[in-house]
Design an enzyme around this catalytic site. Structure first.
Site, short mmCIF file in Angstrom:
data_model
loop_
_atom_site.label_atom_id
_atom_site.label_comp_id
_atom_site.label_asym_id
_atom_site.label_seq_id
_atom_site.Cartn_x
_atom_site.Cartn_y
_atom_site.Cartn_z
N LEU A 1 11.07 0.97 7.13
CA LEU A 1 10.48 1.46 5.88
C LEU A 1 11.25 2.71 5.45
O LEU A 1 11.59 3.56 6.27
CB LEU A 1 9.01 1.82 6.10
N GLU B 1 11.98 2.00 14.30
CA GLU B 1 11.10 3.09 13.84
C GLU B 1 9.84 3.10 14.68
O GLU B 1 9.66 2.26 15.56
CB GLU B 1 10.77 2.91 12.35
N TYR C 1 0.82 -1.21 0.00
CA TYR C 1 0.00 0.00 0.00
C TYR C 1 0.86 1.25 0.00
O TYR C 1 2.07 1.19 0.19
CB TYR C 1 -0.95 0.00 1.20
N ARG D 1 -8.06 -20.69 -1.91
CA ARG D 1 -6.99 -20.36 -1.01
C ARG D 1 -5.83 -21.34 -1.19
O ARG D 1 -6.05 -22.55 -1.17
CB ARG D 1 -7.47 -20.42 0.45
N ARG E 1 8.32 4.20 -4.67
CA ARG E 1 8.39 3.18 -3.61
C ARG E 1 7.39 2.06 -3.89
O ARG E 1 7.68 0.87 -3.63
CB ARG E 1 8.13 3.79 -2.24
N LYS F 1 6.53 -2.12 1.78
CA LYS F 1 5.37 -1.54 2.47
C LYS F 1 4.16 -2.46 2.33
O LYS F 1 3.24 -2.21 1.54
CB LYS F 1 5.08 -0.14 1.91
N1 PMP Z 1 7.71 3.51 9.01
C1 PMP Z 1 6.57 2.80 9.03
C2 PMP Z 1 6.56 1.47 9.71
C3 PMP Z 1 5.40 3.31 8.44
O1 PMP Z 1 4.26 2.59 8.46
C4 PMP Z 1 5.43 4.59 7.84
C5 PMP Z 1 4.21 5.21 7.22
N2 PMP Z 1 3.50 4.36 6.43
C6 PMP Z 1 6.65 5.30 7.85
C7 PMP Z 1 7.76 4.72 8.44
C8 PMP Z 1 6.75 6.66 7.22
O2 PMP Z 1 6.79 6.57 5.82
P1 PMP Z 1 6.25 7.74 4.90
O3 PMP Z 1 7.01 8.97 5.29
O4 PMP Z 1 6.55 7.31 3.53
O5 PMP Z 1 4.79 7.88 5.19
#
Ligand code: PMP
Length: 310
Positions: A230, A206, A56, A124, A75, A174
């Site tokens: 991410l 993070e 996503y 499935r 991305r 993602k």
């Molecule tokens: N880390 C994680 C685990 C996230 O879910 C997100 C946002 N989706 C981010 C970092 C930040 O990424 P972005 O700046 O691209 O929204």
């Protein structure tokens, strides 16, 4: 049977009362068609639903324009590539769908959510279906968030707890496997906090849905890019803008202990931009209000991003 009928009736009534409010009926995009949200359908065999086999993106909208669409598109292509998943349409077509949804749903401030899954071959199975015969599922919808650029939460700053990072090893992709980050958010809420930073082998990876930073003097410190986190689109923009504003940037891991002792802390994400952190595991950061560097970076980010918004 009686229980089923009763609960189902209640369900129908609830939906009808939602449906009565015109603001609740968005137009969404599903596999090539713009439809009212309550008419949108995907298969119960969709691998996104059964296996979290999907990726996503969330692109923010300010003044009716998309912030850093290109970053999110790049991305998205990378996430799909890493999972051997096909792109259901071109990037130009995706841009057009984003813009059309913003237009028809009259989004001034808010988000466009996009999800692509490996689709459904009508059953499935752990093995991936044949991509020649099973097309990916493409879903997009908007979320209206008036006041997002000037949110009360960003003026107050966030209170953070730390939790162990027990996610899988490809956090750079993602995917929609968001159960543990959701649980982390709930652990924070349960103790009166706003969010959680995840820690692996003693170092912060993070936030549950954002990248994590600390500030020492004029220096911004954030974990370097790898499969452990991410690669935030907002992170890339904020680090570039910080350097342009003569701030020092150091990409390295840090511990919760170091964060508690830092001058400031903040997070970045497409939906919350730059969010100051005012408390970590009960320890107050500075005077407990958003720090000057986080506030300045938020301003710069919003200004600069708006200039390039499309
Ligand atoms: N880390 C994680 C685990 C996230 O879910 C997100 C946002 N989706 C981010 C970092 C930040 O990424 P972005 O700046 O691209 O929204």
């Amino acid at each position: 049977i009686r229980h089923f009928i009763l609960t189902n009736t209640a369900f129908t009534r609830r939906n009808q009362s939602f449906g009565d409010k015109p603001t609740m009926t968005r137009t969404v995009f599903v596999n090539g068609a713009y439809v009212p949200e309550n008419e949108a359908k995907i298969s119960i065999f969709d691998r996104g639903f059964l296996m979290a086999d999907g990726v996503y993106e969330v692109t923010s909208v300010l003044q009716g324009k998309l912030i850093d669409f290109e970053g999110h598109a790049v991305r998205l292509e990378r996430s799909l590539n890493e999972l051997d998943m096909g792109m259901p349409c071109t990037i130009d077509e995706l841009l057009e769908i984003h813009r059309e949804l913003v237009r028809v749903n009259e989004i001034d401030e808010g988000l466009v959510y996009l999800q692509i899954t490996r689709g459904s071959d009508g059953d499935r199975d752990f093995a991936f279906p044949d991509p020649e015969t099973t097309k990916p599922t493409l879903v997009l919808f908007t979320q209206s968030k008036p006041g997002m650029a000037n949110s009360a939460a960003s003026q107050k700053g966030a209170k953070i707890i730390s939790i162990e990072d027990i996610r899988w090893g490809r956090r750079d992709i993602k995917t929609v496997q968001l159960l543990y980050p959701s649980m982390g958010k709930m652990m924070a809420k349960k103790v009166g906090c706003d969010d959680a930073w995840m820690v692996e082998e003693g170092f912060v990876t993070e936030g549950t849905s954002n990248n994590a930073y600390i500030v020492k003097g004029n220096k911004i410190i954030t974990r370097g890019l790898s499969n452990d986190i991410l690669h935030g689109i907002t992170r890339a923009a904020v680090l570039r803008m910080a350097k342009e504003a003569q701030m020092e940037v150091e990409e390295r891991s840090f511990t919760i202990e170091e964060a508690k002792e830092a001058d400031e802390a903040f997070t970045t994400s497409a939906s919350a931009f730059v969010m100051p952190v005012v408390e970590i595991n009960g320890a107050t950061m500075g005077d407990g209000t958003p720090g000057p560097i986080a506030k300045r970076l938020r301003e710069i980010y919003l200004d600069e991003s708006l200039k390039k918004a499309i």
